[in-house]
Design an enzyme around this catalytic site. Structure first.
Site, mmCIF file in Angstrom:
data_model
loop_
_atom_site.group_PDB
_atom_site.id
_atom_site.type_symbol
_atom_site.label_atom_id
_atom_site.label_comp_id
_atom_site.label_asym_id
_atom_site.label_seq_id
_atom_site.Cartn_x
_atom_site.Cartn_y
_atom_site.Cartn_z
ATOM 1 N NE ARG A 62 49.478 -20.432 58.124
ATOM 2 C CZ ARG A 62 50.351 -21.432 58.118
ATOM 3 N NH1 ARG A 62 50.928 -21.807 56.999
ATOM 4 N NH2 ARG A 62 50.652 -22.064 59.236
ATOM 5 C CE LYS A 87 6.492 -35.179 54.578
ATOM 6 N NZ LYS A 87 5.668 -34.200 55.300
ATOM 7 C CG ASN A 121 -0.138 -49.130 38.843
ATOM 8 O OD1 ASN A 121 0.927 -49.539 38.408
ATOM 9 N ND2 ASN A 121 -0.763 -48.085 38.325
ATOM 10 C CG ASN A 141 1.298 -33.727 52.247
ATOM 11 O OD1 ASN A 141 1.161 -32.911 51.339
ATOM 12 N ND2 ASN A 141 2.452 -33.911 52.846
#
Ligand code: UD1
Ligand code: CA
Length: 464
Positions: A16, A349, A375, A384
């Site tokens: 079901r 990341k 900063n 990257n």
């Protein structure tokens, strides 16, 4: 718990559910149904329960292998037949708990009470029952006064029996010696032609043995998942239970209707959850943090006193007193030290960010090691990826990166260096240095005037 084994039945097809995925692998609060049942046997201190598998065996076996012993039931001939397959696996135990893989809402306290009753009373069988409003589809508990006579399935029940609202939840504790003798005596002479586990109760009465019932007051525990509707119902119930628990533990939840917390999440006192928050996996949030609105965290650690708004984060460690968002995306392997500020439209990341460093607007920081008190100006990008490999950007303490800088990795910026706005940095910058890389600014005075004059002269030319 003294000398108790457990058997979890999970060989059925779960037709079901209308799914390719085996029923017990469907998720409730982020975890497959079977895991919730295994969590319960863990909490009861039962080592390596036996899991009976048939349909979808390979996938489930792969998933439960480390926590359970798999018993195969090649043909699904009924619950009695299923438990019989597992008999050799629990002969050393005195009692055996029988559970279903599709019944994830059982509570530890209920199971402890049932087992205590069973053992104190030296019963051969104790069944968990519930009084429900709509007993349709369940086995009915038939009594003579307080005494349990038998359990009849819906399809085998008389009209009078069908009117009974006390149902068999499908959870039992049996004396092993009794069950070992009883199971081979079952026959499939019933409406479904199956070997019903509930058939063993017939032998109890005949032999004058003691069978007990333990009726749970929380009818939700009886919910077995047979369809997606029941799965959604269970999700609601489970979610409410989790929220209730955290409210009791001292967490503020402003709008419980829009907060989703998975079962392995850990929260401290005085955490505030604002509307539309998802806390998933092994997320931990420490004291006084304010999460939300609109935050989605998966397996993140969030230190005390941090504030996160409109943020998505996955496998990220956030220090104390950080401010994140709105609209920040923190990806796996990111670690923020204490007091870091990550502002709007920033993606980070696999980077380590030192304490009190600010990345306030519109930046992509990937594969970077950034020191303390740095900063990062608006629009700064760590470049990257060279199309083949990812490279590291190192920024030492106290550096100032001007707006819209491109840091082409691998590259290192020395402590307290200053990078001028708009620069594309392709080489290392020594500590304390100022670096600016831009095209030369050219200003042509009265350029507009000169241009208009030239145009006027053109229009005066005679046409022919
Ligand atoms: C069973 C009980 C019923 C009870 C209900 C509670 C029987 C005969 N009936 O009915 O009294 O009210 O649970 O939910 O036991 N399974 C196997 N192998 C089999 C058959 C079933 O492993 O051959 C497993 C299923 O995967 C499931 C569990 O046993 O996890 C229960 O089986 P199911 O067919 O759903 O039993 P019900 O008809 O719901
Ligand atoms: Ca069922």
């Amino acid at each position: 718990m003294s000398n108790i084994a457990a058997v979890i039945m999970a060989a059925g097809k779960g037709a079901r559910m209308k799914s390719r995925l085996p029923k017990v692998m469907h998720r409730l609060a982020g975890k497959p149904l079977i895991d919730h049942v295994l969590d319960l046997t863990d909490q009861l201190g039962i080592d390596h329960p036996l899991v009976i598998l048939g349909h979808g065996r390979a996938l489930i076996e792969e998933h439960v292998r480390d926590r359970a012993v798999v018993v195969t039931q090649t043909e699904q001939l009924g619950t009695g037949h299923a438990v019989r397959q597992a008999l050799p696996g629990f002969q050393d135990a005195e009692d055996v708990l029988v559970l279903s893989g599709d019944q994830p809402l059982l509570c530890l306290e209920t199971m402890q009470a049932l087992l205590a009753l069973h053992q104190e009373q030296k019963a051969v069988a104790t069944v968990l029952t519930a009084q429900v409003a709509d007993p349709f589809g369940y086995g009915r508990v038939i009594r003579d006064g307080a005494r349990l006579l038998k359990i009849v399935e819906e399809k085998d029940a008389t009209e009078a029996e069908r009117a009974v609202r006390e149902i068999n939840t499908g959870t039992y504790c049996f004396n092993v010696e009794f069950l070992t003798k009883a199971l081979p005596g079952l026959t499939p002479q019933n409406a479904q032609g199956e070997y019903y586990l509930t058939g063993v109760f017939d032998f109890i009465l005949a032999d004058g043995l003691k069978a007990l019932t333990y009726c749970t007051r929380d009818v939700d525990e009886a919910l077995g998942i047979n369809s997606r509707i029941q799965l959604a119902e269970a999700e609601q119930i489970f979610r409410r239970r989790i929220l209730h628990n955290w409210l009791e533990e001292g967490v503020t939840i402003e709008d419980p209707a829009t907060v989703y917390i998975e079962s392995d999440v850990v929260l401290s006192r005085d955490v505030t959850l604002r509307p539309f928050v998802y806390l998933k996996g092994t997320t931990v949030v420490e004291e006084n943090s304010v999460i939300g609105p609109q935050v989605d965290l998966e397996s993140c650690f969030c230190g005390a006193g941090s504030e996160l708004r409109y943020t998505v984060a996955r496998e990220v460690k956030i220090g104390k007193g950080c401010t994140i968002g709105p609209f920040a995306y923190l990806r796996p392997g990111t670690e923020l030290a204490d007091g870091v500020k990550v502002g709007d439209f920033v993606e980070i990341k696999k980077s380590r960010i030192g304490s009190k460093t600010k990345i306030p607007h519109l930046s992509y920081i990937g594969d970077a090691e950034i020191g303390a008190d740095v900063n990062i100006g608006a629009g700064t990008i760590t470049c990257n990826y060279d199309g083949e490999h990812k490279h590291l950007t190192r920024i030492a303490d106290g550096v100032f990166i001007g707006s819209n800088a491109n840091l082409v990795a691998p590259v290192e910026i020395g402590a307290h260096a200053f990078v001028g706005a708009g620069s594309t940095i392709t080489e290392g910058v020594p500590a304390e240095a100022l670096v600016v890389e831009r095209g030369t600014l050219r200003v042509r005075k009265e350029w507009r005037k000169a241009k208009t004059k030239a145009k006027g002269a053109e229009q005066c030319q005679p046409t022919n």
